[in-house]
Motif scaffolding. Structure first.
Motif, PDB file in Angstrom:
ATOM      1  N   SER A   1      13.467   1.035  -3.355  1.00 12.43           N
ATOM      2  CA  SER A   1      13.638   1.178  -4.807  1.00 12.43           C
ATOM      3  C   SER A   1      12.602   2.142  -5.386  1.00 12.43           C
ATOM      4  O   SER A   1      12.901   2.931  -6.291  1.00 12.43           O
ATOM      5  N   ARG A   2      11.383   2.110  -4.823  1.00 12.80           N
ATOM      6  CA  ARG A   2      10.353   3.048  -5.286  1.00 12.80           C
ATOM      7  C   ARG A   2      10.703   4.475  -4.867  1.00 12.80           C
ATOM      8  O   ARG A   2      10.499   5.426  -5.640  1.00 12.80           O
ATOM      9  N   LEU A   3      11.245   4.639  -3.675  1.00 11.65           N
ATOM     10  CA  LEU A   3      11.688   5.966  -3.242  1.00 11.65           C
ATOM     11  C   LEU A   3      12.771   6.503  -4.174  1.00 11.65           C
ATOM     12  O   LEU A   3      12.763   7.687  -4.530  1.00 11.65           O
ATOM     13  N   LEU A   4      13.689   5.625  -4.570  1.00  6.59           N
ATOM     14  CA  LEU A   4      14.760   6.028  -5.473  1.00  6.59           C
ATOM     15  C   LEU A   4      14.189   6.468  -6.820  1.00  6.59           C
ATOM     16  O   LEU A   4      14.615   7.482  -7.393  1.00  6.59           O
ATOM     17  N   GLU A   5      13.213   5.703  -7.341  1.00 10.83           N
ATOM     18  CA  GLU A   5      12.560   6.065  -8.606  1.00 10.83           C
ATOM     19  C   GLU A   5      11.942   7.454  -8.543  1.00 10.83           C
ATOM     20  O   GLU A   5      11.940   8.196  -9.531  1.00 10.83           O
TER      21      GLU A   5
ATOM     22  N   VAL B   1       0.842  -1.200   0.000  1.00 10.94           N
ATOM     23  CA  VAL B   1       0.000   0.000   0.000  1.00 10.94           C
ATOM     24  C   VAL B   1       0.875   1.248   0.000  1.00 10.94           C
ATOM     25  O   VAL B   1       0.604   2.227  -0.712  1.00 10.94           O
ATOM     26  N   ILE B   2       1.946   1.220   0.772  1.00  7.47           N
ATOM     27  CA  ILE B   2       2.870   2.360   0.802  1.00  7.47           C
ATOM     28  C   ILE B   2       3.454   2.624  -0.574  1.00  7.47           C
ATOM     29  O   ILE B   2       3.517   3.775  -1.023  1.00  7.47           O
ATOM     30  N   VAL B   3       3.891   1.575  -1.258  1.00  2.06           N
ATOM     31  CA  VAL B   3       4.468   1.737  -2.596  1.00  2.06           C
ATOM     32  C   VAL B   3       3.465   2.395  -3.538  1.00  2.06           C
ATOM     33  O   VAL B   3       3.810   3.308  -4.301  1.00  2.06           O
ATOM     34  N   ASP B   4       2.199   1.978  -3.484  1.00  4.92           N
ATOM     35  CA  ASP B   4       1.168   2.570  -4.336  1.00  4.92           C
ATOM     36  C   ASP B   4       0.922   4.039  -4.007  1.00  4.92           C
ATOM     37  O   ASP B   4       0.657   4.852  -4.911  1.00  4.92           O
ATOM     38  N   LEU B   5       0.995   4.370  -2.711  1.00  4.46           N
ATOM     39  CA  LEU B   5       0.656   5.723  -2.278  1.00  4.46           C
ATOM     40  C   LEU B   5       1.847   6.679  -2.232  1.00  4.46           C
ATOM     41  O   LEU B   5       1.657   7.870  -1.971  1.00  4.46           O
ATOM     42  N   LEU B   6       3.053   6.175  -2.470  1.00  4.61           N
ATOM     43  CA  LEU B   6       4.246   7.004  -2.249  1.00  4.61           C
ATOM     44  C   LEU B   6       4.218   8.361  -2.963  1.00  4.61           C
ATOM     45  O   LEU B   6       4.575   9.374  -2.349  1.00  4.61           O
ATOM     46  N   PRO B   7       3.808   8.457  -4.229  1.00  8.90           N
ATOM     47  CA  PRO B   7       3.778   9.796  -4.839  1.00  8.90           C
ATOM     48  C   PRO B   7       2.891  10.772  -4.072  1.00  8.90           C
ATOM     49  O   PRO B   7       3.272  11.930  -3.854  1.00  8.90           O
ATOM     50  N   SER B   8       1.712  10.304  -3.638  1.00  3.23           N
ATOM     51  CA  SER B   8       0.804  11.170  -2.888  1.00  3.23           C
ATOM     52  C   SER B   8       1.340  11.479  -1.499  1.00  3.23           C
ATOM     53  O   SER B   8       1.207  12.604  -1.005  1.00  3.23           O
ATOM     54  N   LEU B   9       1.963  10.480  -0.848  1.00  5.62           N
ATOM     55  CA  LEU B   9       2.518  10.698   0.486  1.00  5.62           C
ATOM     56  C   LEU B   9       3.651  11.721   0.448  1.00  5.62           C
ATOM     57  O   LEU B   9       3.729  12.618   1.292  1.00  5.62           O
ATOM     58  N   LEU B  10       4.545  11.582  -0.530  1.00  2.00           N
ATOM     59  CA  LEU B  10       5.635  12.544  -0.672  1.00  2.00           C
ATOM     60  C   LEU B  10       5.090  13.929  -1.002  1.00  2.00           C
ATOM     61  O   LEU B  10       5.587  14.942  -0.495  1.00  2.00           O
ATOM     62  N   GLY B  11       4.052  13.972  -1.832  1.00  2.00           N
ATOM     63  CA  GLY B  11       3.456  15.254  -2.194  1.00  2.00           C
ATOM     64  C   GLY B  11       2.775  15.944  -1.033  1.00  2.00           C
ATOM     65  O   GLY B  11       2.705  17.172  -0.981  1.00  2.00           O
ATOM     66  N   ALA B  12       2.260  15.149  -0.080  1.00  4.32           N
ATOM     67  CA  ALA B  12       1.556  15.730   1.069  1.00  4.32           C
ATOM     68  C   ALA B  12       2.496  16.179   2.168  1.00  4.32           C
ATOM     69  O   ALA B  12       2.079  16.869   3.106  1.00  4.32           O
ATOM     70  N   SER B  13       3.765  15.791   2.087  1.00  6.31           N
ATOM     71  CA  SER B  13       4.715  16.105   3.147  1.00  6.31           C
ATOM     72  C   SER B  13       5.517  17.357   2.794  1.00  6.31           C
ATOM     73  O   SER B  13       6.152  17.426   1.747  1.00  6.31           O
ATOM     74  N   CYS B  14       5.476  18.334   3.693  1.00  5.99           N
ATOM     75  CA  CYS B  14       6.331  19.512   3.512  1.00  5.99           C
ATOM     76  C   CYS B  14       7.402  19.545   4.589  1.00  5.99           C
ATOM     77  O   CYS B  14       8.036  20.575   4.830  1.00  5.99           O
ATOM     78  N   GLY B  15       7.608  18.399   5.227  1.00  8.78           N
ATOM     79  CA  GLY B  15       8.640  18.261   6.242  1.00  8.78           C
ATOM     80  C   GLY B  15       9.144  16.834   6.229  1.00  8.78           C
ATOM     81  O   GLY B  15       9.827  16.418   5.302  1.00  8.78           O
ATOM     82  N   HIS B  16       8.762  16.053   7.232  1.00 11.91           N
ATOM     83  CA  HIS B  16       9.175  14.657   7.319  1.00 11.91           C
ATOM     84  C   HIS B  16       8.015  13.721   6.980  1.00 11.91           C
ATOM     85  O   HIS B  16       6.843  14.034   7.210  1.00 11.91           O
ATOM     86  N   LEU B  17       8.388  12.551   6.446  1.00 12.78           N
ATOM     87  CA  LEU B  17       7.427  11.484   6.133  1.00 12.78           C
ATOM     88  C   LEU B  17       7.881  10.215   6.838  1.00 12.78           C
ATOM     89  O   LEU B  17       9.019   9.769   6.656  1.00 12.78           O
ATOM     90  N   ILE B  18       7.000   9.632   7.664  1.00 10.64           N
ATOM     91  CA  ILE B  18       7.274   8.375   8.359  1.00 10.64           C
ATOM     92  C   ILE B  18       6.528   7.257   7.656  1.00 10.64           C
ATOM     93  O   ILE B  18       5.305   7.324   7.475  1.00 10.64           O
ATOM     94  N   LEU B  19       7.261   6.228   7.244  1.00 10.32           N
ATOM     95  CA  LEU B  19       6.665   5.063   6.601  1.00 10.32           C
ATOM     96  C   LEU B  19       6.894   3.857   7.501  1.00 10.32           C
ATOM     97  O   LEU B  19       8.034   3.501   7.796  1.00 10.32           O
ATOM     98  N   SER B  20       5.824   3.208   7.936  1.00  9.46           N
ATOM     99  CA  SER B  20       5.949   2.058   8.816  1.00  9.46           C
ATOM    100  C   SER B  20       4.969   0.976   8.371  1.00  9.46           C
ATOM    101  O   SER B  20       4.116   1.209   7.528  1.00  9.46           O
ATOM    102  N   GLY B  21       5.126  -0.221   8.970  1.00 11.08           N
ATOM    103  CA  GLY B  21       4.351  -1.373   8.522  1.00 11.08           C
ATOM    104  C   GLY B  21       5.106  -2.172   7.482  1.00 11.08           C
ATOM    105  O   GLY B  21       4.520  -2.944   6.727  1.00 11.08           O
TER     106      GLY B  21
END
Length: 308
Positions: free
Chosen positions: A285-289, A254-274
């Motif tokens: 690898s998705r973050l690198l892309e 789910v995180i991989v699918d949402l990563l563009p939106s999660l990064l776009g919503a963050s103007c500071g830090h982003l915590i990814l867990s689970g």
């Protein structure tokens, strides 16, 4: 007077898959789970108020096995039976002790309060400031303990799971007020923690499960921060307001699918867990892309949290 009947779903499973089975049963709506080992296998029981549908249970368990990168053959058998009310929920609650994560103490509503920062709602529904003479709270200092009270209707959100603990540690380290977004809020522990740390912060919490949102609202009310948190059914998208700290305690796919939106919503830090340690490369690898910075990594058991 008729005796109340509960339903027990028992998953007979390879012992190494017992945690996955507990997660799957909770995702299917179990009010609580227990595990007992039998030879090389385990029996994981989930308790339900209404009779669960076996195909739905099996699908939830198989999804959990996939998330944990375990073979579907780990599930050996699945059965559902009626059980008379033996007050199993009260027994389970009795055994649940407060969990400490840094300055946070995750506690059930019926336990004696420790030193508290921020309001707690008492039995009359009034906001109160509570401080006790608990030795541990005294040792820590009454101004450093933040008690979060959670009704354990969903065990995955009671603070006992590694993913929740990793998020709380990251929130303590990186949240400095402003705004906070909790994606997949569940029981709302993380949003409540942020609201208690900084009462003036803008806090938003979302979940695709409408029932979870109702539980989250009740837990926020229990902690005296209901009016500080905006809850909604849904997920992060292009309409989501950006936040200084975004927390997504989900699953790796789910995180991989949402990563563009999660990064776009963050103007500071982003915590990814689970994220299981075996899934870290998938997320990285998705973050690198997407050109994201190299994340900070924290680990608790086989679980990973990434902070960007």
């Amino acid at each position: 007077m008729n005796q109340r009947v509960w339903y027990a779903a028992e998953a007979i499973i390879a012992r190494e898959a017992s945690e996955a089975a507990g997660y799957g049963l909770m995702e299917a709506g179990a009010l609580g789970t227990e595990t007992r080992d039998v030879d090389t296998n385990a029996i994981v029981s989930g308790y339900f108020e209404t009779c669960p549908d076996i195909p739905i249970l099996r699908a939830a368990l198989e999804d959990a096995l996939r998330i944990y990168n375990l073979a579907l053959s780990s599930l050996i058998d699945l059965r559902v039976s009626e059980i008379a009310d033996r007050d199993w929920l009260a027994e389970w609650k009795k055994d649940w002790q407060p969990v400490e994560v840094g300055p946070f103490i995750i506690a059930p509503p019926w336990s004696e309060p420790r030193a508290v920062r921020g309001p707690v709602v008492d039995a009359t529904g009034s906001d109160t400031q509570v401080e006790s003479h608990d030795p541990l709270a005294t040792a820590r200092g009454s101004d450093t303990s933040i008690v979060i009270r959670i009704e354990p209707g969903m065990a995955f959100g009671t603070g006992t799971h590694e993913t929740t603990r990793l998020c709380l540690k990251a929130i303590e380290k990186h949240f400095r007020g402003g705004s906070f977004l909790d994606v997949g809020t569940g029981t709302s522990i993380l949003a409540i923690a942020a609201a208690k740390m900084f009462p003036d912060a803008r806090i938003e919490a979302c979940d695709t499960d409408a029932d979870a949102i109702q539980i989250a609202k009740e837990n926020a009310r229990l902690n005296g921060v209901r009016e500080q948190i905006t809850f909604r059914v849904g997920t992060v998208d292009e309409q989501t307001l950006s936040a200084d700290l975004v927390c997504a305690n989900l699953t790796a796919p789910v995180i991989v699918d949402l990563l563009p939106s999660l990064l776009g919503a963050s103007c500071g830090h982003l915590i990814l867990s689970g994220i299981l340690d075996s899934q870290m490369d998938l997320v990285q690898s998705r973050l690198l892309e997407l050109g994201a910075p190299t994340p900070e990594i924290d680990q608790d058991g086989e679980w990973i949290a990434l902070v960007i």
